[in-house]
Design a protein around this motif. Structure first.
Motif, mmCIF file in Angstrom:
data_model
loop_
_atom_site.group_PDB
_atom_site.id
_atom_site.type_symbol
_atom_site.label_atom_id
_atom_site.label_comp_id
_atom_site.label_asym_id
_atom_site.label_seq_id
_atom_site.Cartn_x
_atom_site.Cartn_y
_atom_site.Cartn_z
ATOM 1 N N LEU A 253 -2.630 10.675 7.802
ATOM 2 C CA LEU A 253 -2.539 10.969 6.590
ATOM 3 C C LEU A 253 -3.459 12.189 6.357
ATOM 4 C CD1 LEU A 253 -2.945 7.519 4.714
ATOM 5 C CD2 LEU A 253 -0.767 8.994 4.930
ATOM 6 N N SER A 254 -4.238 12.531 7.583
ATOM 7 C CA SER A 254 -5.426 13.619 7.045
ATOM 8 C C SER A 254 -4.924 15.245 7.238
ATOM 9 C CB SER A 254 -6.383 13.538 8.165
ATOM 10 O OG SER A 254 -5.908 13.787 9.618
ATOM 11 N N THR B 178 -8.646 4.528 3.913
ATOM 12 C CA THR B 178 -9.005 5.369 4.617
ATOM 13 C C THR B 178 -7.797 6.616 4.645
ATOM 14 O OG1 THR B 178 -9.801 3.846 6.450
ATOM 15 C CG2 THR B 178 -9.403 6.002 7.057
ATOM 16 N N ILE B 179 -8.067 7.455 3.599
ATOM 17 C CA ILE B 179 -6.936 8.488 3.176
ATOM 18 C C ILE B 179 -7.159 9.434 4.116
ATOM 19 C CG2 ILE B 179 -8.396 9.602 1.551
ATOM 20 C CD1 ILE B 179 -5.858 9.773 -0.010
ATOM 21 N N ILE C 66 -2.031 0.536 1.437
ATOM 22 C CA ILE C 66 -1.606 1.426 2.684
ATOM 23 C C ILE C 66 -2.717 1.261 3.665
ATOM 24 C CG2 ILE C 66 -0.815 3.533 3.564
ATOM 25 C CD1 ILE C 66 0.419 4.146 0.603
ATOM 26 N N ASN C 67 -2.700 1.010 4.761
ATOM 27 C CA ASN C 67 -3.678 0.887 5.924
ATOM 28 C C ASN C 67 -3.397 2.502 6.429
ATOM 29 O OD1 ASN C 67 -4.364 -1.511 5.316
ATOM 30 N ND2 ASN C 67 -2.881 -2.434 6.738
ATOM 31 N N GLY C 68 -4.323 3.392 5.757
ATOM 32 C CA GLY C 68 -4.146 5.022 6.190
ATOM 33 C C GLY C 68 -4.947 4.787 7.500
ATOM 34 N N TYR C 69 -5.722 3.847 8.221
ATOM 35 C CA TYR C 69 -6.207 4.038 9.486
ATOM 36 C C TYR C 69 -5.292 3.707 10.613
ATOM 37 C CZ TYR C 69 -6.916 -0.906 8.142
ATOM 38 O OH TYR C 69 -6.481 -2.395 7.728
ATOM 39 N N SER D 60 0.305 15.548 5.005
ATOM 40 C CA SER D 60 0.405 14.289 4.196
ATOM 41 C C SER D 60 -0.359 14.394 2.705
ATOM 42 C CB SER D 60 0.065 13.364 5.271
ATOM 43 O OG SER D 60 0.742 13.419 6.295
ATOM 44 N N GLN D 61 -1.283 15.040 2.733
ATOM 45 C CA GLN D 61 -2.373 15.397 1.808
ATOM 46 C C GLN D 61 -1.325 15.827 0.778
ATOM 47 O OE1 GLN D 61 -5.632 14.077 1.169
ATOM 48 N NE2 GLN D 61 -5.192 12.863 2.980
#
Length: 195
Positions: free
Chosen positions: A179-180, A173-174, A108-111, A184-185
């Motif tokens: 995602l921040s 990039t979690i 997963i591309n969290g960025y 989401s967390q």
């Protein structure tokens, strides 16, 4: 190599020469700030580029020796967080390739600002579980915090009961924009904790 070092030194000097000059403090007091001379900055930058020092890539690839230990930690339901200077994408990708022998790997591309956990959970359900979870979840919860957490828990439990191969989720990039937030967390935590 020496030519490259001279070129970097010239570029560094040009950078500092173009910056607006600030007056140095002449106070000898406790809060006095003394800016280093340009030549000192150049010398320190050249030391960081010394050919005998390992490059960032060399350091990051040395993590490959830890892949077996990391795989063990994942098998004991622990998570791994890589942080520090430089991208960890190459290391995570290599680790994912190594893990693919033991289970399925999802990157997963969290960025990416467009990351949507609700869609991600739907994809996991459709691809790995044949839609078994979507058929049992009440759609009135869809899009709410409780609904997403319920979906995450349901997917984790169904996955554990239906599949023998584990699913490894690698998130680049979690703490990215999508995602921040706590919502989401908390959903990701519910997904990993409930498996």
């Amino acid at each position: 190599a020496d030519t490259n070092g001279k070129k970097r030194a010239e570029e560094t000097e040009q950078y500092f020469d173009k910056r607006p000059r600030k007056r140095q403090s002449t106070d000898e007091g406790e809060n006095a700030i003394t800016a280093p001379k340009i030549k000192i900055c150049v010398a320190q930058a050249q030391q960081l580029q010394h050919p005998d020092l390992p490059s960032f890539n060399t350091i990051e690839w040395s993590y490959q020796a830890l892949f077996k230990e990391w795989a063990y930690l994942l098998s004991t339901k622990q998570s791994i967080l890589l942080y520090g200077l430089g991208s960890k994408k190459a290391v995570l990708s290599a680790f994912g390739e190594d893990l693919s022998n033991e289970g399925d790997v999802l990157n997963i591309n969290g960025y990416d600002e467009e990351v949507d956990l609700n869609l991600l959970f739907d994809y996991i359900d459709q691809i790995f579980l044949g839609g078994a979870v979507s058929a049992t979840i009440d759609n009135s919860f869809r899009g709410t915090r409780d609904g997403l957490i319920t979906k995450a828990v349901s997917i984790a439990k169904k996955f554990a009961s239906m599949r023998s191969r584990p699913l490894f989720i690698l998130i680049h990039t979690i703490d990215g924009v999508g995602l921040s937030d706590d919502f989401s967390q908390g959903s990701l935590q519910a997904l990993t904790r409930s498996s």
